[in-house]
Design a protein around this motif. Structure first.
Motif, mmCIF file in Angstrom:
data_model
loop_
_atom_site.group_PDB
_atom_site.id
_atom_site.type_symbol
_atom_site.label_atom_id
_atom_site.label_comp_id
_atom_site.label_asym_id
_atom_site.label_seq_id
_atom_site.Cartn_x
_atom_site.Cartn_y
_atom_site.Cartn_z
ATOM 1 N N VAL A 7 0.809 -1.199 -0.011
ATOM 2 C CA VAL A 7 0.028 0.036 0.179
ATOM 3 C C VAL A 7 0.954 1.239 -0.054
ATOM 4 N N HIS A 8 1.995 1.213 0.719
ATOM 5 C CA HIS A 8 2.805 2.451 0.867
ATOM 6 C C HIS A 8 3.319 2.700 -0.717
ATOM 7 N N SER A 9 3.529 1.893 -1.316
ATOM 8 C CA SER A 9 3.746 2.147 -2.827
ATOM 9 C C SER A 9 2.664 2.497 -3.793
ATOM 10 N N SER A 42 8.387 5.189 0.724
ATOM 11 C CA SER A 42 9.452 4.511 0.122
ATOM 12 C C SER A 42 10.537 4.306 1.212
ATOM 13 N N CYS A 43 11.549 3.501 0.854
ATOM 14 C CA CYS A 43 12.835 2.914 1.707
ATOM 15 C C CYS A 43 13.246 3.821 2.714
ATOM 16 N N GLU A 44 13.350 5.356 2.138
ATOM 17 C CA GLU A 44 14.153 6.143 2.969
ATOM 18 C C GLU A 44 13.428 6.819 3.980
ATOM 19 N N ARG A 45 11.883 6.781 3.853
ATOM 20 C CA ARG A 45 11.110 7.177 4.943
ATOM 21 C C ARG A 45 11.237 6.221 6.232
ATOM 22 N N CYS A 46 11.516 5.315 5.938
ATOM 23 C CA CYS A 46 11.585 4.306 7.237
ATOM 24 C C CYS A 46 13.190 4.236 7.553
ATOM 25 N N HIS A 47 14.189 3.969 6.581
ATOM 26 C CA HIS A 47 15.418 3.842 6.864
ATOM 27 C C HIS A 47 16.181 4.977 7.005
ATOM 28 N N GLY A 48 15.702 6.007 6.593
ATOM 29 C CA GLY A 48 16.157 7.446 6.716
ATOM 30 C C GLY A 48 16.847 7.771 5.350
ATOM 31 N N GLN A 80 14.238 3.042 17.067
ATOM 32 C CA GLN A 80 14.523 4.359 16.252
ATOM 33 C C GLN A 80 13.674 3.974 14.979
ATOM 34 N N LEU A 81 13.983 2.936 14.341
ATOM 35 C CA LEU A 81 13.334 2.503 13.275
ATOM 36 C C LEU A 81 11.733 2.607 13.120
ATOM 37 N N GLY A 82 11.297 1.804 14.282
ATOM 38 C CA GLY A 82 9.988 1.882 14.488
ATOM 39 C C GLY A 82 9.050 3.056 14.963
ATOM 40 N N ARG A 87 6.646 -7.189 4.818
ATOM 41 C CA ARG A 87 7.826 -8.015 5.473
ATOM 42 C C ARG A 87 8.667 -8.155 4.152
ATOM 43 N N HIS A 88 9.857 -8.082 4.769
ATOM 44 C CA HIS A 88 11.013 -8.108 3.945
ATOM 45 C C HIS A 88 12.399 -8.469 4.635
ATOM 46 N N THR A 89 12.451 -9.825 4.807
ATOM 47 C CA THR A 89 13.723 -10.401 5.730
ATOM 48 C C THR A 89 14.602 -11.139 4.794
ATOM 49 N N PHE A 90 14.791 -10.862 3.704
ATOM 50 C CA PHE A 90 15.548 -11.545 2.703
ATOM 51 C C PHE A 90 17.016 -11.592 3.127
ATOM 52 N N LEU A 91 17.572 -10.769 3.839
ATOM 53 C CA LEU A 91 18.922 -10.635 3.824
ATOM 54 C C LEU A 91 19.435 -11.372 5.039
ATOM 55 N N ARG A 92 18.645 -11.582 6.328
ATOM 56 C CA ARG A 92 18.735 -12.502 7.327
ATOM 57 C C ARG A 92 18.386 -13.722 7.351
ATOM 58 N N ASP A 93 17.539 -13.901 6.165
ATOM 59 C CA ASP A 93 16.722 -15.186 5.922
ATOM 60 C C ASP A 93 17.536 -15.663 4.621
ATOM 61 N N GLU A 153 12.187 -15.167 18.916
ATOM 62 C CA GLU A 153 12.599 -14.255 19.748
ATOM 63 C C GLU A 153 12.620 -12.654 19.304
ATOM 64 N N ARG A 154 12.500 -12.626 18.014
ATOM 65 C CA ARG A 154 12.418 -11.335 17.021
ATOM 66 C C ARG A 154 11.165 -10.805 17.409
ATOM 67 N N ARG A 155 9.965 -11.679 17.488
ATOM 68 C CA ARG A 155 8.739 -11.084 17.599
ATOM 69 C C ARG A 155 8.548 -10.531 18.936
HETATM 70 C C1 HEC Z 1 7.379 1.180 5.972
HETATM 71 C C2 HEC Z 1 8.675 1.142 6.526
HETATM 72 C C3 HEC Z 1 9.741 0.574 5.710
HETATM 73 C C4 HEC Z 1 10.176 0.566 4.261
HETATM 74 C C5 HEC Z 1 9.049 1.472 3.537
HETATM 75 C C6 HEC Z 1 11.329 -0.244 4.142
HETATM 76 N N1 HEC Z 1 11.544 -0.914 5.025
HETATM 77 FE FE1 HEC Z 1 13.262 -1.917 5.296
HETATM 78 N N2 HEC Z 1 12.860 -2.589 7.016
HETATM 79 C C7 HEC Z 1 11.801 -2.044 7.802
HETATM 80 C C8 HEC Z 1 11.830 -2.618 8.979
HETATM 81 C C9 HEC Z 1 10.848 -2.309 10.111
HETATM 82 C C10 HEC Z 1 12.744 -3.444 8.909
HETATM 83 C C11 HEC Z 1 13.161 -4.467 10.030
HETATM 84 C C12 HEC Z 1 12.253 -5.654 10.405
HETATM 85 C C13 HEC Z 1 12.827 -6.591 11.492
HETATM 86 O O1 HEC Z 1 14.027 -6.288 11.892
HETATM 87 O O2 HEC Z 1 12.156 -7.522 11.887
HETATM 88 C C14 HEC Z 1 13.523 -3.419 7.654
HETATM 89 C C15 HEC Z 1 14.496 -4.368 7.207
HETATM 90 C C16 HEC Z 1 15.308 -4.184 6.054
HETATM 91 C C17 HEC Z 1 16.271 -4.886 5.861
HETATM 92 C C18 HEC Z 1 17.087 -5.884 6.673
HETATM 93 C C19 HEC Z 1 16.394 -7.154 6.498
HETATM 94 C C20 HEC Z 1 16.987 -8.202 7.065
HETATM 95 O O3 HEC Z 1 16.581 -9.548 6.497
HETATM 96 O O4 HEC Z 1 17.763 -8.307 8.109
HETATM 97 C C21 HEC Z 1 16.957 -4.194 4.454
HETATM 98 C C22 HEC Z 1 18.021 -4.882 3.707
HETATM 99 C C23 HEC Z 1 15.854 -3.370 4.419
HETATM 100 N N3 HEC Z 1 14.792 -3.103 5.205
HETATM 101 C C24 HEC Z 1 15.776 -2.563 2.830
HETATM 102 C C25 HEC Z 1 14.800 -2.021 2.414
HETATM 103 C C26 HEC Z 1 14.661 -1.230 1.197
HETATM 104 C C27 HEC Z 1 15.568 -1.504 -0.012
HETATM 105 C C28 HEC Z 1 13.727 -0.851 0.951
HETATM 106 C C29 HEC Z 1 12.785 -0.176 -0.047
HETATM 107 C C30 HEC Z 1 12.707 -0.993 -1.387
HETATM 108 C C31 HEC Z 1 12.730 -0.762 2.190
HETATM 109 N N4 HEC Z 1 13.632 -1.523 3.148
HETATM 110 C C32 HEC Z 1 11.657 -0.221 2.598
HETATM 111 C C33 HEC Z 1 10.924 -0.974 7.270
HETATM 112 C C34 HEC Z 1 10.665 -0.526 6.057
#
Ligand code: HEC
Ligand code: HEC
Ligand code: HEC
Ligand code: HEC
Length: 322
Positions: free
Chosen positions: A47-49, A102-108, A143-145, A183-189, A199-201
């Motif tokens: 939905v964000h996108s 998009s990404c930078e609104r959450c990750h900075g 901080q992220l949350g 959800r996008h946990t590809f890196l750690r998973d 534990e993470r939950r």
């Molecule tokens: C709405 C907020 C939000 C957006 C938008 C977002 N992320 Fe994230 N991202 C998160 C959160 C929250 C986590 C951590 C989840 C956790 O630690 O359980 C995370 C985790 C990650 C991780 C680490 C995953 C891992 O497996 O450890 C990567 C890499 C990442 N994001 C990249 C991106 C990229 C690239 C984009 C844009 C295409 C993006 N994120 C968009 C909130 C967001």
């Protein structure tokens, strides 16, 4: 330290806690997609996108703009950009919305950290550097949350009372809303996108409840008059306190006790106490970060909370590419 210096440091620190993101440092999600193609695909389905295409065209959007005496296009209004869009500077002094959330609104905003965050240097040094450059890393979950809660608590009296904007969805929760479609946990998973470990939950859950308390307090702080907005925030604040109290009763974690002390110190809720409440919220922010520093692994005392943690059936939508 001289008073002037203290004031200077305060001014320097404040934007990190609560201010608007620095859009002049946004580089755009296409850069991220070069190395994070899977994360980018997941984001594209969220939905964000997707709301970027149509939110501004809806009748409700046009009505809100009219009620607030703003222009006709939400994408161009600073008020709406604050929570609905990613803004990028296209030339000096000129900027526009380039995407939804998009990404930078959450990750900075990434300009200062993008070229450091994948460097093959000692991890602790890399983390220190990227955090100083404004990256919200998953390891610093509080901080992220907090980015989510800034938008999702819709803490804006005028927007709701005069604009007729919907109030925040009371089911918003960092755990359940981050583990569904987004959800996008590809890196750690290692290339998969499975739900967070038990534990993470636990960490996600505790953080979600403390953040909720902090941000309902910030929301109430901004109420200036008796209104549905003020009542709504006061009720949500009381519920949030009760929930954090339950977490403390079960886990006996000191940082959580300190959060409750801050709330107790406020006494009976009153309107017109903005600076006092915002100061208290900053204290909670501090304890929330300290909690994450200490319990990031979700170990021992957090296991006592398992019966309180929402099940997978409550996750918001289903994950993509699991
Ligand atoms: C709405 C907020 C939000 C957006 C938008 C977002 N992320 Fe994230 N991202 C998160 C959160 C929250 C986590 C951590 C989840 C956790 O630690 O359980 C995370 C985790 C990650 C991780 C680490 C995953 C891992 O497996 O450890 C990567 C890499 C990442 N994001 C990249 C991106 C990229 C690239 C984009 C844009 C295409 C993006 N994120 C968009 C909130 C967001
Ligand atoms: C040149 C490739 C590249 C680009 C471009 C890139 N990343 Fe990364 N990113 C990586 C690598 C590699 C890692 C894993 C680093 C590690 O070993 O922890 C990573 C890790 C991450 C993490 C997890 C960090 C952590 O502490 O767990 C996040 C979040 C992230 N990237 C977000 C982004 C965002 C947002 C963008 C765009 C603004 C982006 N990345 C652009 C390569 C890249
Ligand atoms: C403080 C953050 C915030 C601001 C500022 C904000 N919104 Fe929203 N808006 C949200 C959130 C969060 C939702 C989703 C509601 C929910 O599920 O909690 C939303 C939902 C909406 C919806 C309904 C969902 C949809 O896609 O149709 C419309 C319309 C809307 N906003 C328009 C606007 C307009 C127009 C502005 C600018 C005048 C604006 N918003 C400013 C946070 C904000
Ligand atoms: C910059 C503001 C902003 C941030 C940061 C943000 N969101 Fe959102 N989010 C929104 C808005 C606005 C909507 C509603 C868009 C619409 O309906 O047009 C939304 C929608 C969502 C939805 C879709 C809800 C549905 O109806 O299906 C989920 C899930 C979500 N957000 C989770 C999160 C989580 C989890 C975080 C933090 C990791 C987060 N968001 C961070 C503004 C934000």
């Amino acid at each position: 330290m001289k008073r002037k210096n203290i004031l200077f440091i305060l001014i320097l620190c404040l934007p990190l806690v609560w201010g608007e993101p620095d859009f002049s440092k946004v580089i755009g999600m296409k850069k991220c997609s070069l190395c994070h193609a899977r994360e980018f695909k997941v984001w594209g389905e969220s939905v964000h996108s997707k709301s970027y295409k149509d939110m501004h065209k809806t009748d409700l959007s046009k009505q809100i703009l009219k009620n607030l005496n703003l222009g006709k296009n939400a994408k161009r209004e600073e008020k709406c950009q604050q929570c609905h869009y990613t803004v990028k500077e296209t030339s000096p002094g000129k900027s526009r919305s380039i995407a939804g959330v998009s990404c930078e609104r959450c990750h900075g905003p990434a300009k200062d950290w993008i070229n450091i965050h994948f460097l093959n240097i000692e991890k602790s040094e890399r983390y220190r550097k990227v955090e100083a450059a404004g990256m919200n890393r998953p390891g610093r979950l509080y901080q992220l949350g907090s980015q989510c809660y800034k938008c999702h608590t819709v803490a804006d009296e005028g927007l709701i009372e005069t604009g007729g904007h919907p109030t925040s969805d009371p089911s918003f929760n960092l755990l359940t809303w981050s583990q569904g479609t987004m959800r996008h946990t590809f890196l750690r998973d290692k290339g998969n996108n499975r739900p967070a470990s038990p534990e993470r939950r636990r960490v996600l859950y505790v953080v979600s409840q403390v953040l909720n308390l902090e941000y309902q307090l910030r929301g109430f702080a901004k109420a200036t008059k008796k209104s549905n907005y003020a009542t709504n925030k006061a009720v949500k604040l009381q519920k949030a306190s009760a929930q954090v109290y339950k977490i403390y009763q079960k886990s006996k974690i000191t940082e959580i006790k300190n959060v409750l002390k801050v709330i107790k110190g406020l006494g009976k809720l009153k309107l017109g106490q903005e600076s006092k409440y915002l100061q208290a919220a900053d204290e909670i922010y501090k304890w929330g970060n300290l909690f994450v520093e200490k319990y990031n692994g979700g170990e021992a005392p957090l296991a006592t909370l398992d019966s309180m943690i929402p099940p997978e059936s409550e996750y918001k939508g289903s994950a993509i590419g699991e």
